[in-house]
Design an enzyme around this catalytic site. Structure first.
Site, mmCIF file in Angstrom:
data_model
loop_
_atom_site.group_PDB
_atom_site.id
_atom_site.type_symbol
_atom_site.label_atom_id
_atom_site.label_comp_id
_atom_site.label_asym_id
_atom_site.label_seq_id
_atom_site.Cartn_x
_atom_site.Cartn_y
_atom_site.Cartn_z
ATOM 1 N N CYS A 115 0.810 -1.222 0.000
ATOM 2 C CA CYS A 115 0.000 0.000 0.000
ATOM 3 C C CYS A 115 0.846 1.276 0.000
ATOM 4 O O CYS A 115 1.694 1.473 0.878
ATOM 5 C CB CYS A 115 -0.892 -0.023 1.246
ATOM 6 S SG CYS A 115 -1.802 1.518 1.470
ATOM 7 N N TYR A 159 -5.414 6.100 -8.845
ATOM 8 C CA TYR A 159 -6.621 5.351 -8.443
ATOM 9 C C TYR A 159 -7.832 5.835 -9.237
ATOM 10 O O TYR A 159 -8.707 5.052 -9.608
ATOM 11 C CB TYR A 159 -6.887 5.508 -6.939
ATOM 12 C CG TYR A 159 -5.988 4.637 -6.094
ATOM 13 C CD1 TYR A 159 -6.400 3.373 -5.678
ATOM 14 C CD2 TYR A 159 -4.714 5.063 -5.734
ATOM 15 C CE1 TYR A 159 -5.574 2.560 -4.921
ATOM 16 C CE2 TYR A 159 -3.873 4.263 -4.979
ATOM 17 C CZ TYR A 159 -4.314 3.003 -4.579
ATOM 18 O OH TYR A 159 -3.488 2.193 -3.832
HETATM 19 N N1 LIG Z 1 -7.072 5.298 4.790
HETATM 20 C C1 LIG Z 1 -7.007 5.983 3.524
HETATM 21 C C2 LIG Z 1 -5.962 5.460 2.573
HETATM 22 C C3 LIG Z 1 -5.406 4.121 2.840
HETATM 23 C C4 LIG Z 1 -5.913 3.090 1.859
HETATM 24 O O1 LIG Z 1 -6.742 3.349 0.988
HETATM 25 N N2 LIG Z 1 -5.356 1.921 1.995
HETATM 26 C C5 LIG Z 1 -5.789 0.821 1.157
HETATM 27 C C6 LIG Z 1 -4.620 0.023 0.657
HETATM 28 S S1 LIG Z 1 -3.621 0.886 -0.487
HETATM 29 C C7 LIG Z 1 -6.602 -0.107 2.001
HETATM 30 O O2 LIG Z 1 -6.263 -0.350 3.144
HETATM 31 N N3 LIG Z 1 -7.640 -0.673 1.437
HETATM 32 C C8 LIG Z 1 -8.413 -1.645 2.115
HETATM 33 C C9 LIG Z 1 -9.858 -1.482 1.891
HETATM 34 O O3 LIG Z 1 -10.261 -0.430 1.410
HETATM 35 O O4 LIG Z 1 -10.572 -2.420 2.252
HETATM 36 C C10 LIG Z 1 -8.359 6.100 2.895
HETATM 37 O O5 LIG Z 1 -9.311 5.698 3.565
HETATM 38 O O6 LIG Z 1 -8.473 6.660 1.834
#
Ligand SMILES: N[C@@H](CCC(=O)N[C@@H](CS)C(=O)NCC(=O)O)C(=O)O
Length: 336
Positions: A48, A179
């Site tokens: 990540c 993204y």
């Molecule tokens: N916490 C942040 C960014 C962190 C994020 O998106 N991490 C991803 C991995 S790159 C994640 O944990 N995804 C798991 C999910 O959404 O279930 C958000 O909510 O935008």
């Protein structure tokens, strides 16, 4: 799943949801949660980019002895990130199998995205924050008492306005921009995001052609934030997310800049390209339904000479590079 995080608008553009748990740990405890050595555990996944920022900051600042790190495996399901790289499939400190357990310890009704990075309070096993943007700024400022000797100032006061401005543009067009390309649900928002991404990379190319780092004359938070996206570019964003005007390795200035940082202690030693590919291609089944993970690209180019020592700037200013990572946190060496 990342797509669960996204809220569609009428054009089916990808819109990142706001951070769900954004409490802060501060030096004076005014936030209600005080910085303390050996109390918190930073949970990341090597895949990540948002978590990668936190892992790099922790390395550069030398916070390893006071802030332990748990590493979730590259794959997760609807029960969330899982500690399947650890013996017994459990995080050895928190004793949990799924990161979701720490989120539900903080809020039994937690229903938002279970994301990394997450800072967990080891005393009660509850997630304190998953606010990825504030986390590294706090490592640089609120955790100062525990920085190693020779640690860089990653968020110097005199450069904050400039760093914030670059970070804002890089966030929208590059970090989250890839993204928005990858998860666009229709042609128009994809094209818009693709154009904004490469236009921003062109601007950054011009800036980095004459200076070694983005702001001032040494590494700052701005470099960390840009780099975590660049390092994943050819492995996942170029193909999987359709960011394919060119590869990073065909953009000479950015490629040399990214290699320079890769070879700087604290950056490349946080990267596991296999886990990055396994995560993106294995988890985002809506855009890669077969789950097939590509074998390429050959990563050995990351170790080639970059020539950027000639440009103004030195990595750590008057400070020093960090030592090697703790044995338990070493990533596999690059193999073609
Ligand atoms: N916490 C942040 C960014 C962190 C994020 O998106 N991490 C991803 C991995 S790159 C994640 O944990 N995804 C798991 C999910 O959404 O279930 C958000 O909510 O935008």
């Amino acid at each position: 799943m990342v797509d669960d995080q996204a809220q569609g608008d009428t054009k089916r553009a990808f819109v990142r949801k706001p951070v769900a748990l954004d409490r802060r740990v501060t030096a004076d405890g005014a936030s209600g949660i005080r910085v303390e050595p050996n109390r918190y555990r930073l949970v990341i996944a090597r895949a990540c980019p948002w978590a990668n920022r936190a892992a790099i900051s922790r390395r550069l600042l030398g916070l390893e002895p006071v802030l332990s790190m748990g590493i979730a495996g590259p794959l997760h399901d609807d029960r969330s990130w899982r500690f399947h790289l650890d013996p017994g499939d459990r995080d050895p400190v928190l004793g949990i199998e799924y990161l979701g357990e720490a989120y539900r310890a903080a809020d039994p009704d937690f229903s938002a995205g279970i994301t990394v990075p997450a800072l967990v309070d080891g005393t009660d096993g509850k997630v304190v924050t998953n606010g990825f943007a504030q986390l590294t700024l706090d490592f640089a400022t609120e955790w100062r008492e525990f920085h190693r000797d020779g640690a860089p100032d990653l968020y110097p006061e005199r450069h904050r306005a400039e760093i914030d401005e670059i970070n804002e543009a890089v966030y929208h067009d590059v970090n989250n921009g890839v993204y928005k390309c990858g998860f666009a649900g229709s042609q128009e928002p994809y094209e818009e995001s693709y154009r904004a991404l490469f236009a921003r990379l062109d601007v950054l190319t011009e800036r980095l052609a004459t200076r070694r780092y983005l702001v001032g004359d040494s590494i700052t938070e701005a470099d960390i934030r840009l780099w975590v996206t660049l390092v994943r570019f050819d492995s996942v964003y170029h193909g999987h997310f359709k960011c394919n005007r060119s590869t990073l390795s065909a953009m000479p200035v950015l490629w040399a800049y990214a290699r320079d940082l890769f070879q700087t202690p604290g950056f490349g030693d946080t990267i596991d390209f296999e886990q990055i590919k396994q995560h993106y291609y294995g988890v985002h089944r809506m855009i890669n339904p077969t789950g097939v993970v590509p074998l390429g690209p050959d990563p050995s180019g990351w170790l080639t000479a970059h020539g950027r020592e000639q440009l103004p700037g030195t990595p750590f200013g008057t400070g020093t590079p960090p030592g090697p990572p703790p044995q338990s946190e070493r990533v596999p060496p690059l193999t073609p």
